[in-house]
Design an enzyme around this catalytic site. Structure first.
Site, short mmCIF file in Angstrom:
data_model
loop_
_atom_site.label_atom_id
_atom_site.label_comp_id
_atom_site.label_asym_id
_atom_site.label_seq_id
_atom_site.Cartn_x
_atom_site.Cartn_y
_atom_site.Cartn_z
N ASP A 1 -2.85 8.23 -1.19
CA ASP A 1 -3.27 7.20 -0.25
C ASP A 1 -4.72 6.78 -0.54
O ASP A 1 -5.04 5.61 -0.68
CB ASP A 1 -3.15 7.79 1.17
CG ASP A 1 -3.74 6.93 2.26
OD1 ASP A 1 -3.44 5.72 2.28
OD2 ASP A 1 -4.49 7.47 3.10
N GLU B 1 0.74 5.63 12.36
CA GLU B 1 -0.61 5.22 12.70
C GLU B 1 -0.72 3.71 12.94
O GLU B 1 -1.39 3.28 13.85
CB GLU B 1 -1.55 5.62 11.54
CG GLU B 1 -3.03 5.52 11.86
CD GLU B 1 -3.48 6.50 12.94
OE1 GLU B 1 -2.78 7.53 13.12
OE2 GLU B 1 -4.49 6.23 13.60
N ASP B 2 -0.02 2.94 12.16
CA ASP B 2 -0.28 1.50 12.16
C ASP B 2 0.85 0.62 12.70
O ASP B 2 0.71 -0.60 12.71
CB ASP B 2 -0.58 1.04 10.73
CG ASP B 2 -1.91 1.59 10.24
OD1 ASP B 2 -2.71 2.02 11.10
OD2 ASP B 2 -2.14 1.62 9.03
N HIS C 1 3.82 6.99 5.23
CA HIS C 1 2.61 7.64 5.73
C HIS C 1 1.81 6.84 6.74
O HIS C 1 1.08 7.41 7.54
CB HIS C 1 1.72 8.13 4.58
CG HIS C 1 0.82 7.07 4.00
ND1 HIS C 1 1.19 6.30 2.94
CD2 HIS C 1 -0.42 6.66 4.34
CE1 HIS C 1 0.21 5.46 2.64
NE2 HIS C 1 -0.78 5.65 3.48
N HIS D 1 0.81 -1.22 0.00
CA HIS D 1 0.00 0.00 0.00
C HIS D 1 0.85 1.28 0.00
O HIS D 1 0.70 2.11 -0.90
CB HIS D 1 -1.01 -0.04 1.15
CG HIS D 1 -1.65 1.27 1.43
ND1 HIS D 1 -2.46 1.92 0.52
CD2 HIS D 1 -1.56 2.10 2.51
CE1 HIS D 1 -2.86 3.07 1.04
NE2 HIS D 1 -2.32 3.20 2.24
N ASP E 1 -20.33 13.54 -26.41
CA ASP E 1 -18.92 13.48 -26.04
C ASP E 1 -18.60 12.22 -25.25
O ASP E 1 -17.78 12.23 -24.35
CB ASP E 1 -18.53 14.73 -25.25
CG ASP E 1 -19.35 14.90 -23.98
OD1 ASP E 1 -20.35 14.17 -23.83
OD2 ASP E 1 -19.01 15.75 -23.16
MN MN Z 1 -2.62 4.62 3.94
#
Ligand code: MN
Length: 562
Positions: free
Chosen positions: A130, A68-69, A64, A40, A251
Site C-alpha cells: 500500500d 476505511e474509505d 484493504h 490503487h 560501486d
Molecule cells: Mn491504501
C-alpha cells in the site's frame, strides 16, 4: 502472472471475487490525482503478487481500503470472505490510523507497534505494498501531506522493510521519500550522478561479453548477469562520508552475477580475481557472514579491463530472491529441500527478527506451520494505544484509559471524566488492547478519584493521582505540582543563524522563549540548546517540535514540563 491473468485463469477464485467486491465498493471514487480509486488497491495487489504472496494476502490487498474509505463494514468482509481475510483487512485498517509526525512518538515504538498490531506479518506486507504505491503517486497530494508521509516512510516503513530483509523494497521506499524530504539534494545528486551512471553502464555493457566468456571457460553458467545501480538516497549518504566526491564511489553501478550454487559463487569470485587484480580491503563475504538482515552475497572490487574499477556482486538465485523479497521470499520455498541454514548473523541482530528466522528454519517445507509462525506475538507485555492525533502510546499490558491519560499529561489524567475506545464509551477501568484508538473526555477543574488507585497499572498514574489528592486536601504539597513552563532540549549541528531560526519558528507559533542556554555536554555527539518556553500545553509544544525538526541542523528535540 499479472492480476488480470490470475483473474482470467481462476474466474471463480478468491482473487477474482475480491476484485469484483473492491470494484463495487470503490465504485465511482476517485483519487486526488483524478484516476479511479480502484487503481490503487489493484496496484497494491499487483505488488503482492510480484512478491508471490498467497491468495488471501493478494485478496486483502484488493480489499484493504474498503472498510476505511467506503460504506463497507468489517462484518460485511467477514460475511463475504471469512475470518482470515477480515483479520488481514482489519489489521491494515488499524495501521492506517497511525500517523507519525517525527515528534514525540518515537520511531522505534511505532515500528514495534506495527508489528504488535499486525499479529500476522502478512498485514505488514499489505501495508508495505500500500505504502509503496502511495509513495509512487505522492505527487498528487498537498506539499505538507507529502512531507509527513515521506517522513513516515523514511523513518518507519523503510527501516521496517529493511529489518524484514526486504532490502530492495526498503531502498525503493527510501529513495522516493528522499526526493520529497530533501528535494534540492535529490535534484543535485540526480544531475551529478546521471552522467556518471550512463558512463559506468556503457562501460559495464562493453565488458559483459568478456565476463561471460571468462566464466564459461571455467564451466560456470550464470543464471543471470545484470547491473545494480546504487540508489540515490544511499549514494547521498555515502557521499556525505566521502567529501561529496563522486570519484571516490566505486560501486555506483555494480555487475551482479547470479549462479546456481554456493560453490559456484566462490568459483566465480576466484575466476574474476585471477583475471583482474582485486582492490585490497574490498572483498566482502556476506555468504559466510550474512548481514544482520540476512543479506547474503559476495562483493569484490577489481581493477578491470582498461584499468577501470568494477564492483562485482555474486550470489545464488535463492539469495537474490531473499534480498528482493526478504521474509516474504520464504513463500517461494514452500518445498525447500535444499534449504541451507543461514550462518551466524551477528550480535547486532534484534531479537524479534532472529525469532522469525528461527521459525522459518524450524518449519521448512510446512506452509501451514509457517503461516502459524507468521502470527506474531512479540510484545505480550506491552500494549500500544493510539491518540486521536495518531501518536502511539506505549503502555504495560492491563493499562486503562487513566494510565493512558496520565501518560500524555498529568492535567489530562486529573481531569479525565470518561473515555471513548474506538468510538465507544467505556468505563475508566477498561483494559486497553493494542491498536485501540483512545479519546479521553475531559472536565475542566475536575480532580482524580481515590478509587482510581485500585486499577491503574503505571507508577506515573499512581504518583500523579496521589499528588493531586494531596492538593485537594490542601496539604503542603499544594502549589508545588503544577508545571508552569516547558523545557526543550534540542540537539543541534551548530551553524550560523541557527538560534535565529529557532526563535523565528517559536515566535511564529506564538510562543515566548523565556531563556536560552547552549551547552556542549561531554559524551554527547552534538551540542545541546536548552530553551525554556512559557507554555505547558502538550498539543502546542508538539506542534512546535514538528516545526523545529524541519530546521536544517536540528537533530533531535525532546521536552519536559517543569
Ligand atoms: Mn491504501
Amino acid at each position: 502472472m499479472t492480476l488480470r491473468e490470475t483473474i482470467d485463469r481462476h474466474p471463480d477464485g478468491l482473487i477474482a471475487k475480491a476484485y469484483a467486491f473492491a470494484e463495487r465498493a470503490h465504485n465511482s471514487q476517485r483519487r486526488k490525482s483524478g484516476e479511479p480509486y480502484l487503481n490503487h488497491p489493484v496496484a497494491a495487489a499487483e505488488i503482492l503478487l510480484e512478491w508471490r504472496l498467497d491468495d488471501a494476502t493478494v485478496a486483502a490487498g484488493l480489499l484493504h481500503d474498503t472498510v476505511e474509505d467506503t460504506g463497507i463494514t468489517l462484518e460485511d468482509i467477514r460475511g463475504e470472505f471469512g475470518d482470515e481475510i477480515a483479520f488481514l483487512v482489519d489489521g491494515v485498517t488499524k495501521l492506517g490510523r497511525l500517523k507519525y509526525r517525527g515528534a514525540e512518538s518515537k520511531a522505534e515504538n511505532m515500528r514495534k507497534m506495527i508489528l504488535a498490531l499486525s499479529r500476522d506479518l502478512r498485514v505488514v506486507f499489505v501495508k508495505l505494498a500500500d505504502r509503496l504505491h502511495n509513495m509512487k503517486t505522492l505527487g498528487a497530494l498537498p506539499p505538507a501531506k507529502q512531507k509527513r508521509i515521506a517522513l513516515e516512510t523514511s523513518e518507519i516503513y523503510a527501516p521496517l522493510a529493511y529489518r524484514l530483509g526486504m532490502y530492495n523494497i526498503s531502498g525503493e521506499l527510501e529513495d522516493v521519500a528522499f526526493s520529497y524530504l530533501m528535494p534540492e539534494e535529490y535534484e543535485w545528486i540526480r544531475k551529478t550522478a546521471e552522467e556518471q551512471y550512463a558512463e559506468r553502464l556503457s562501460y559495464l555493457n562493453s565488458i559483459l561479453p568478456e565476463v561471460r566468456a571468462l566464466l564459461e571457460r571455467h564451466g560456470i553458467r550464470p543464471a543471470a548477469v545484470d547491473f545494480r545501480a546504487k540508489r540515490y538516497s544511499s549514494l547521498y549518504r555515502k557521499l556525505l562520508r566521502h567529501d561529496m566526491d563522486l570519484g571516490k564511489i566505486y560501486d555506483l553501478v555494480a555487475m551482479r552475477i547470479i549462479v546456481a550454487t554456493i560453490p559456484e559463487c566462490y568459483a566465480a569470485l576466484g575466476v574474476i580475481h585471477e583475471a583482474w587484480p582485486p582492490v585490497p580491503g574490498r572483498i566482502k563475504d556476506y555468504i559466510a557472514l550474512p548481514k544482520p538482515n540476512a543479506y547474503q552475497s559476495l562483493h569484490t572490487t577489481v581493477i578491470g579491463p582498461r584499468e577501470k574499477i568494477v564492483e562485482f556482486q555474486i550470489r545464488t538465485k535463492e539469495m537474490h530472491e531473499t534480498s528482493e523479497f526478504g521474509i516474504a521470499a520464504h513463500w517461494l520455498y514452500k518445498d525447500r529441500s535444499r534449504a541451507s541454514a543461514p550462518a551466524n548473523a551477528g550480535e547486532a541482530e534484534i531479537a524479534w527478527i532472529r525469532q522469525l528466522r528461527d521459525w522459518q528454519t524450524a518449519a521448512p517445507g510446512d506452509a501451514e506451520a509457517f503461516l502459524e509462525a507468521m502470527k506474531i506475538d512479540f510484545f505480550r507485555h506491552r500494549i500500544f494505544a493510539i491518540t486521536p492525533r495518531g501518536a502511539v502510546i506505549d503502555l504495560p499490558a492491563g493499562a486503562t484509559p487513566i494510565d493512558f491519560a496520565y501518560h500524555i499529561h498529568s492535567d489530562l489524567g486529573n481531569e479525565a471524566s470518561g473515555a471513548r475506545v474506538n468510538g465507544t464509551i467505556v468505563p475508566l477501568d477498561h483494559r486497553l488492547a493494542s491498536g485501540d484508538l483512545v479519546e479521553i473526555i475531559r472536565q475542566r477543574g475536575k480532580k482524580p478519584s481515590e478509587d482510581w488507585l485500585q486499577f491503574v497499572t503505571t507508577t506515573a498514574a499512581r504518583d500523579h493521582i496521589r499528588a493531586a489528592l494531596r492538593i485537594k486536601s490542601g496539604s503542603r504539597f499544594a502549589a508545588a505540582r503544577k508545571p508552569t513552563r516547558c523545557l526543550l532540549r534540542i540537539a543541534v549541528e551548530d551553524r550560523v543563524g541557527l538560534i535565529q531560526d529557532i526563535s523565528t519558528v517559536t515566535a511564529r507559533q506564538r510562543m515566548n522563549i523565556m531563556s536560552f542556554h547552549a551547552d556542549n555536554p561531554k559524551g554527547s555527539r552534538f551540542p545541546i540548546d536548552r530553551v525554556e518556553i512559557a507554555s505547558t500545553d502538550p498539543a502546542k509544544i508538539e506542534k512546535l517540535i514538528v516545526k523545529l525538526k524541519r530546521i536544517k541542523g536540528i537533530r533531535e528535540v525532546s521536552y519536559k514540563l517543569v
